[in-house]
Design a protein around this motif. Sequence first.
Motif, PDB file in Angstrom:
ATOM      1  N   LEU A 278       0.811  -1.214   0.000  1.00  0.00           N
ATOM      2  CA  LEU A 278       0.000   0.000   0.000  1.00  0.00           C
ATOM      3  C   LEU A 278       0.843   1.262   0.000  1.00  0.00           C
TER       4      LEU A 278
ATOM      5  N   LEU B 265       0.690   4.116  -2.925  1.00  0.00           N
ATOM      6  CA  LEU B 265       0.237   5.496  -2.725  1.00  0.00           C
ATOM      7  C   LEU B 265       1.335   6.464  -3.142  1.00  0.00           C
TER       8      LEU B 265
ATOM      9  N   ILE C 226     -10.294   9.305  -8.282  1.00  0.00           N
ATOM     10  CA  ILE C 226     -10.534   9.167  -6.851  1.00  0.00           C
ATOM     11  C   ILE C 226     -11.263   7.861  -6.560  1.00  0.00           C
TER      12      ILE C 226
ATOM     13  N   LEU D 295      -7.815   1.549  -1.684  1.00  0.00           N
ATOM     14  CA  LEU D 295      -7.802   1.633  -0.224  1.00  0.00           C
ATOM     15  C   LEU D 295      -8.677   0.533   0.386  1.00  0.00           C
TER      16      LEU D 295
ATOM     17  N   GLN E 176      -4.044  -4.292   5.519  1.00  0.00           N
ATOM     18  CA  GLN E 176      -2.924  -3.352   5.459  1.00  0.00           C
ATOM     19  C   GLN E 176      -3.358  -1.953   5.912  1.00  0.00           C
ATOM     20  N   MET E 177      -4.637  -1.797   6.183  1.00  0.00           N
ATOM     21  CA  MET E 177      -5.153  -0.488   6.564  1.00  0.00           C
ATOM     22  C   MET E 177      -6.273  -0.683   7.570  1.00  0.00           C
ATOM     23  N   ARG E 178      -6.271   0.196   8.557  1.00  0.00           N
ATOM     24  CA  ARG E 178      -7.326   0.107   9.568  1.00  0.00           C
ATOM     25  C   ARG E 178      -8.682   0.192   8.887  1.00  0.00           C
TER      26      ARG E 178
ATOM     27  N   VAL F  58     -11.281   3.713   9.456  1.00  0.00           N
ATOM     28  CA  VAL F  58     -11.143   5.047   8.855  1.00  0.00           C
ATOM     29  C   VAL F  58     -11.874   5.094   7.513  1.00  0.00           C
ATOM     30  N   ASP F  59     -12.441   6.250   7.282  1.00  0.00           N
ATOM     31  CA  ASP F  59     -13.250   6.484   6.094  1.00  0.00           C
ATOM     32  C   ASP F  59     -12.341   6.681   4.879  1.00  0.00           C
TER      33      ASP F  59
ATOM     34  N   ASP G 234     -12.985   8.139   2.126  1.00  0.00           N
ATOM     35  CA  ASP G 234     -13.121   9.517   1.642  1.00  0.00           C
ATOM     36  C   ASP G 234     -12.119  10.427   2.338  1.00  0.00           C
TER      37      ASP G 234
ATOM     38  N   VAL H 208      -9.369   9.645   3.790  1.00  0.00           N
ATOM     39  CA  VAL H 208      -7.985   9.347   3.403  1.00  0.00           C
ATOM     40  C   VAL H 208      -7.659   9.955   2.040  1.00  0.00           C
TER      41      VAL H 208
END
Lengths: 195, 195, 195, 195
Positions: free
Chosen positions: C81, C85, C131, C138, C146-148, C151-152, C154, C156
């Motif tokens: 990730l 990014l 987007i 994401l 790999q990501m919480r 969290v939203d 949008d 991020v």
Amino acid sequence: MSRQPDESRRSERARQAIHAATAELLASTSYDAITIEKIAAQAGVGKQTIYRWWPSKAAIIVDVWAEVIAPRAAFPDTGDLEADLRAQLTRMLDVLVEPVLGLNYMAVIADSQRDERLAADLSARIFAPRIADTKDRLRLAQAAGQMRDDVDVDTVADLLYGGIFFRSLFRLVPLDRTQPDALVAALIRGIGPLR
Amino acid sequence: MSRQPDESRRSERARQAIHAATAELLASTSYDAITIEKIAAQAGVGKQTIYRWWPSKAAIIVDVWAEVIAPRAAFPDTGDLEADLRAQLTRMLDVLVEPVLGLNYMAVIADSQRDERLAADLSARIFAPRIADTKDRLRLAQAAGQMRDDVDVDTVADLLYGGIFFRSLFRLVPLDRTQPDALVAALIRGIGPLR
Amino acid sequence: MSRQPDESRRSERARQAIHAATAELLASTSYDAITIEKIAAQAGVGKQTIYRWWPSKAAIIVDVWAEVIAPRAAFPDTGDLEADLRAQLTRMLDVLVEPVLGLNYMAVIADSQRDERLAADLSARIFAPRIADTKDRLRLAQAAGQMRDDVDVDTVADLLYGGIFFRSLFRLVPLDRTQPDALVAALIRGIGPLR
Amino acid sequence: MSRQPDESRRSERARQAIHAATAELLASTSYDAITIEKIAAQAGVGKQTIYRWWPSKAAIIVDVWAEVIAPRAAFPDTGDLEADLRAQLTRMLDVLVEPVLGLNYMAVIADSQRDERLAADLSARIFAPRIADTKDRLRLAQAAGQMRDDVDVDTVADLLYGGIFFRSLFRLVPLDRTQPDALVAALIRGIGPLR
DNA sequence: GCATAAGCGAGACGGTACGTCGAGTCTTCGA
DNA sequence: TCGAAGACTCGACGTACCGTCTCGCTTATGC
């Protein structure tokens, strides 16, 4: 609402440049090909400066003419009415007969048919003074017994100038400088049978 | 170069629609506001159809007039020259005096100053026939001893129609229906002193 | 009321010429100096043809970009990730950093602040797709642990792109290609104290 | 070359009138419709007076803002970093959210993309002080162990403000006042998996 | 204390681009 | 092959602002 501009701040330089450019175009270019954009470009002037002071291209042209023509010769007065009328008509024909200028002349008159303000301007500054002169001359003739005093000078002026313009307008017959003679002769002697 | 189209395949329906639309616009709209696009739209006709058959909007108008005016009354001939001329001029004035139509009439004449083809068309189809009639009438008068035979009928026609048109063109004096009387009277009796 | 034109009759030739001219100007000329008149002239096209199909010069530009950018590389997905990014932001920076193009890019975004239609167009055709890709990536990361996942996405996306754009907008600090590294690192690990 | 004017002779009355007129227009009129001519007219001031002291309309606006905003509340410092960041972003959003003013705000930023002098002015007088405050607050947090000290405060400032501005710029998602909470939370805790 | 030079209001000026209109030509489709 | 529809290129229109440039007219030192 749009304010009318302040005459006292007007740029004389611009006014003259526009006059000069217009005069130049008038002598070289057909009326339709004369555009406000061309006048502005040739005069090195912004279009707005033209629109600020004149409502149309024809109005500029009338303005130019008024300035050029104003100091022209007065109506001739030799004492001989017939000769004087002839001379005056001939002078007029000389302008109408010029190839580019004459057509542009008629074209402005043409435009005045669709633009009341222009018509008023054209009348007041170009025609009215000349016609007034003509009528003065005619009244003198009446006083001198060279002309009947039971005919209206307005009517005579219409016949006189109308005769010339009519030919110029329709060109059914080519224009030539001998025309005024016949016109004036017929008008003075009348077409009715000898009494 | 572009071929001229085949007259025999021309759509009569379209021709009439264009005539009708033009006539309608002529009576209601100022000359400048009459555009070929508006005529086409109002007639439900493609622009090309107009351009195929007419060179300009003024040409369409002349076409319309020619059709409408053609069958109009001939030059009056009651035997009394003065009365006949008066009647004919009055008839003409009646058209020029109409508010929208009269101005449009003059506007077409105006346009003819810039468009030679139009000028020819207008002369040939509208003016020439009427002027020919006029001259015929004048020659009759000469033969009948009602008119001097040392004056040129062309000149007389110019004076006659010119007088009316001149007023109409410049409108220095408002138009009114009594004008022809004075005009014709002056022309017949002449403005010179009584002989 | 003005009719909307008939798409099916649209000239492909003109469309392409306008695109080409615009693209050329975009690479060489500052946004303010790009005018519809210049585009028309360079494309050999009437202004009306532009006004018929586009509401503003910015809309033309968006159109050009949409066509050019559409087939661009998808969002990178190597499984890492942070690296992905970083790669994506770097790709974006590469555009913003170009001297003329980058400024023109921002200028269009600028214009979109004053023109709602343009803003919608720009979003829909240029930003929204990218987007959306970002958010997809994401969500994949969330699925892969790999990501919480509290969290939203949008939020991020806003942080990610906003960080780049902010620098580009205000240029308080010069742009450089190492920026994405720090940005992404901070975003992934958070700025709060180690827990 | 043109001399720079004498500051000491500057008319305070005019300066204030221009500020007032600009402020009024900013609240009521779209950025594009704000013209220097309108400002001058509304302020009852000659255009030259504006051009003498400001290089562009955006510069006037920045000037107005600087005066209005200058005495605004400093960056909050309650000891709770997350709450303080949230409060600050919310304050910012409150401005961006206002219908006319918010758009004009973005429009000036937009213009700064094309005008280097304006960009410098805008940065120096509006953004730099606030960002400096932000960084000071962040450094305090680092010192207090509320924030990792291996992250660059520049980067954090970019992420923070960028997140807000990005939404404001593209409006893909409507603006609302709860946004800062999520933004700040994500930024502080990071988006990576729990460690 | 008085000239004199500045800033001021006003607004005309030379320009550039705008967006619209109509001209006359060209293209497409249907009859 | 004509007609309808209407898009096309072109050029001028009249308008809006730009930024510069006079014009008087206050001010407000500084000789």
